[in-house]
Enzyme design. Structure first.
Site, mmCIF file in Angstrom:
data_model
loop_
_atom_site.group_PDB
_atom_site.id
_atom_site.type_symbol
_atom_site.label_atom_id
_atom_site.label_comp_id
_atom_site.label_asym_id
_atom_site.label_seq_id
_atom_site.Cartn_x
_atom_site.Cartn_y
_atom_site.Cartn_z
ATOM 1 N N LYS A 1 34.293 19.167 -47.515
ATOM 2 C CA LYS A 1 32.881 19.198 -47.921
ATOM 3 C C LYS A 1 32.116 20.189 -47.051
ATOM 4 C CE LYS A 1 31.748 15.226 -44.970
ATOM 5 N NZ LYS A 1 31.130 13.902 -44.899
ATOM 6 N N ARG B 1 24.959 2.716 -44.767
ATOM 7 C CA ARG B 1 24.528 3.991 -45.342
ATOM 8 C C ARG B 1 24.723 3.936 -46.853
ATOM 9 N NH1 ARG B 1 27.315 9.398 -42.982
ATOM 10 N NH2 ARG B 1 29.078 8.515 -44.132
ATOM 11 N N TYR C 1 10.252 38.294 -28.789
ATOM 12 C CA TYR C 1 8.964 37.674 -29.117
ATOM 13 C C TYR C 1 8.430 36.830 -27.954
ATOM 14 C CZ TYR C 1 9.742 38.806 -34.053
ATOM 15 O OH TYR C 1 9.937 39.465 -35.245
ATOM 16 N N MET D 1 15.324 36.183 -36.145
ATOM 17 C CA MET D 1 15.907 35.800 -37.427
ATOM 18 C C MET D 1 17.261 36.462 -37.650
ATOM 19 S SD MET D 1 14.451 36.254 -41.322
ATOM 20 C CE MET D 1 13.147 35.041 -41.133
#
Length: 813
Positions: free
Chosen positions: A482, A580, A708, A757
């Site tokens: 998964k 769950r 930054y 980023m």
């Protein structure tokens, strides 16, 4: 070499059952290989996690008639010829030892912790103009790999180069009998596989057993090695520091090259090699020593050594243009490695159509007529749809291949590239180095940026075997793929797991399972978190849903009834304390009432999930979950009169609660090389290495800032490297500001300032590096577990955060 069954029976000291009139020209240990045929002798090897005897029935149906076994499987005694031995691996080694005894030419035996494969490939390059060389394909240096390598010797070979790798005591003697090296080579002795030896001396003693009948040993001078070499064996040593060595070497760097000054007796020699890293220089010197021992002229040594090249030891899987998958083996073209590459192609093919781009093949030891006949047979048996041959020799034998187009050279191929129409296919690209097939790979590869996540398929296989070794022989295994294979890639991992014949795959959502089915995965796939809106698709694609509520069950049954399904497999999830998902004890009676006498579905398995399997401080709670699972699952089985698969253990549970294996276990993060147990972690291989490059290097002065918000201000002159990877690629911003680091040229480089980023910056003031150098974001160091610990999270989050814009490159060593 062709041998009769009668001869092989004598060689193996076997007891034969069945026909004795057959002949053999191929040895196999892989039941999945498409190259198995009537002339194959299949050795049914038995390992800690697998017994090849179970595949014999399938092999007989495919035409294989001759087997070496420890026992004859039930109901097969009259269907094939069986050579019964006590140990099939020892029989394979005995067969190889016999084969080796038929040849008298010089043979190099290579051992050491590092560098064996590189030295082998470089020696092949350096000496192939003068010899017809047989060598280990790839890194076939194990108890199984060595005999398979040696069996490939034929009458036209006149020099052998074989690797011997060991990981524990008492392994080398078996390899010595098979290789019988006349010349020994010891490469760098490092810390690899140290856990199998009490100390360095015992490790060296074990390695030296390979050379007990050798005439010469070549090595870097070392007092411990000196003391352990038998006096009857001549040594030929080199050193940077010890002038008593046979060859004394000094070195200096010039631009991106190294100049070696060699003093040998009264002779002096200067050569240039195109490397500067310590490992490559040592490996090059080892090759130089071989050339000196063979009395090569100065001019030949100087000329050939300058052309040494980086060795690519891995078969890589890459995304190609127009929905193609590339298997990159662009630096190698010999018959044995072609067989390996074709098996790999079959195990990893994503598309039905298969194309092979193949250069001329060298050093087969066969005539061209015989060689290309055998190559054509391989191509046919592997059901290759199209062959593109490049080279003058393969062009002459084009007629032997079906659907084949050839070009005299790589330039001609590129002139016709636009007409070859590569689309929706798997392409094996395999060529000798001077054909420059790397340019073909570059042309066909899908273009992405320079950050890649490399996935080692050998490590996946190793980790799978490690956890299999903890299971009872009858325990099944589901492997979780998964979340895009925990960030590592879905299809490629699933294809490998299918190759290893695991019992189930597990995905979270239906679309993950559908994607796998669409790419040819045939294993049963359980969907653990199915949404009711996906039930129709689950049925259409023959996925198997986990059902965890009455609402979900009734919704699925409604669709099943409408479609008139019969006994569609479902999996019932019980909540034993995770709270769950799952049926609780209080609604079990209603569940039984709905399922009783229901013909639309079949309960294929009953499962639950442990909340604390990785934390032994909560053993009492874990045992309460196990006890409740036993009670609830038994009630379901008794009331419904069914015998489904039961499973509750995840990766940590496999190790910590072996008594609760039931019928199946679910392997997750452990497959990807991560364990919550420090001791267990030592036995797992790192699977994923996230790499990038240095885009730019700049120098800043004290008081200047980076990034930054001026989060980093230099307090001294500082050299800053910018790396093209950032939080959009999955790197946590919390890993910045000198908390985290990357590795450049085996040295730590602290991350400075905020992670952006698309990029991050590191301090490389103390590191000798340049723009374009490789950068390791995570892998061996820093490891995913280390990063997770520093960020107070779990390795799952680190792995699954890597965005899909980061290209995955799969490879096998």
């Amino acid at each position: 070499m062709t041998l009769s069954i009668q001869n092989i029976e004598k060689i193996l000291h076997a007891k034969r059952f069945g026909d004795s009139n057959g002949t053999i020209d191929t040895i196999s240990i892989d039941s999945r290989s498409l190259q198995n045929n009537q002339k194959t002798l299949f050795f049914a090897l038995v390992g800690p996690n697998n017994d090849a005897h179970q595949y014999i029935s399938d092999l007989i149906e495919k035409g294989v008639q001759n087997f070496v076994v420890t026992h004859i499987p039930e109901k097969l005694s009259n269907k094939a010829t069986f050579l019964v031995v006590e140990n099939t691996l020892e029989a394979l080694q005995r067969y190889a030892a016999y084969h080796r005894s038929l040849f008298k030419f010089p043979v190099f035996g290579l051992t050491g912790s590092n560098g064996k494969t590189i030295v082998k490939e470089w020696l092949n390059f350096l000496m192939s103009p003068d010899f017809n060389i047989i060598r280990s394909p790839k890194s076939y240096n194990s108890q199984v790999g060595v005999p398979l390598s040696v069996i490939s010797i034929n009458d036209r070979h006149n020099l052998g180069i074989f690797e011997a790798g060991i990981s524990k005591m008492n392994e080398m003697e078996k390899l010595e009998v098979i290789i019988r090296p006349t010349i020994g080579i010891i490469t760098n002795i490092g810390s690899a596989h140290d856990e199998g030896f009490e100390d360095l001396e015992k490790k060296i003693k074990e390695k030296l057993k390979l050379f007990k009948n050798s005439k010469l040993i070549i090595y870097q001078k070392n007092k411990l090695v000196d003391s352990l070499i038998e006096s009857k064996i001549k040594s030929f040593s080199w050193s940077y520091t010890d002038e008593t060595a046979d060859v004394f070497i000094s070195k200096k760097d010039i631009q991106d090259k190294t100049v070696l000054q060699i003093r040998n007796d009264k002779d002096n020699l200067e050569i240039q090699i195109p490397f500067q890293d310590e490992a490559s220089v040592e490996n090059a010197i080892t090759c130089l020593m071989v050339l000196l021992s063979f009395k090569y002229s100065k001019s030949t040594i100087q000329n050939r050594m300058q052309w040494l090249y980086p060795v690519e030891m891995r078969l890589k899987i890459k995304n190609g243009i127009n929905n193609t998958t590339l298997i990159d083996d662009s630096y190698s073209s010999d018959f044995q490695s072609l067989k390996i590459a074709l098996d790999f192609l079959e195990s990893q093919k994503q598309y039905k159509n298969k194309t092979v781009i193949l250069s001329d093949i060298f050093q087969s030891g066969l005539s061209n007529e015989e060689l290309y006949s055998k190559v054509a047979q391989l191509i046919t048996s592997n059901k290759i749809n199209r062959v593109i041959g490049i080279g003058e020799t393969i062009s002459e034998f084009k007629h032997k291949f079906k659907n084949c187009i050839t070009f005299k050279n790589t330039s001609d191929f590129f002139l016709n590239l636009n007409y070859l129409n590569f689309i929706n296919e798997t392409i094996l690209i395999k060529g000798a180095r001077h054909f420059q097939f790397e340019e073909i790979v570059a042309a066909l590869e899908e273009k992405t940026h320079e950050t890649v996540l490399e996935i080692n398929l050998n490590s996946i296989s190793h980790n799978l075997s490690f956890y299999k070794s903890k299971l009872k022989p009858i325990t099944k295994m589901m492997v979780m793929v998964k979340a895009f294979g925990y960030g590592s890639g879905g299809f490629e991992i699933a294809k490998l797991l299918q190759h290893h014949k695991v019992d189930y795959l597990g995905v979270a959502f239906a679309d993950e399972g559908i994607s796998l089915k669409n790419t040819g995965i045939t294993l049963p796939i359980m969907v653990l978190n199915p949404e009711t809106t996906s039930f129709s698709a689950i049925i259409q694609y023959k996925l198997e849903p986990e059902i965890y509520s009455l609402k979900g069950l009734n919704a699925f049954l409604k669709i099943a009834e409408k479609r008139k399904l019969k006994h569609f497999p479902i999996h019932i999830k019980l909540d034993t304390g995770m709270h769950r998902l799952g049926f609780e004890e209080e609604n079990l009676d209603e569940l039984i009432a709905v399922l009783k006498d229901n013909k639309f579905v079949t309960v294929k398995s009953i499962l639950s999930h442990m909340a604390t399997s990785d934390d032994l401080e909560h053993q009492e709670f874990a045992h309460s979950q196990l006890n409740l699972f036993e009670i609830l699952s038994s009630k379901l089985m008794n009331e419904l009169q069914i015998k489904p698969i039961r499973h509750i253990l995840n990766t940590s549970g496999i190790s910590n609660f072996p008594q609760a294996q039931y019928d199946m276990v679910r392997l997750g993060i452990g497959l990807y090389g991560v364990s919550n147990d420090v001791e267990e972690q030592k036995y797992l291989d790192n699977v994923g290495t996230l790499k990038s490059i240095i885009s730019q290097i700049r120098s800043i002065q004290a008081g200047e800032s980076v990034g930054y918000g001026r989060r980093f201000v230099a307090d001294r002159p500082t050299k800053i490297a910018t790396i093209p990877i950032g939080y959009a690629d999955g790197i946590s911003r919390h890993w910045g500001n000198s908390i985290g680091f990357v590795t450049i040229n085996n040295q730590k480089a602290a991350i400075v300032g905020c992670i952006c980023m698309d990029m991050l910056m590191v301090d490389v003031s103390e590191i000798n590096c340049k723009e374009g150098d490789s950068v390791i974001i995570f892998g061996e160091s820093p490891s995913v577990s280390y990063i997770a610990a520093q960020l107070q999270t779990i390795p799952y989050e680190i792995l699954t955060s890597i965005s899909q814009r980061v290209k995955r490159v799969f490879y096998r060593e």
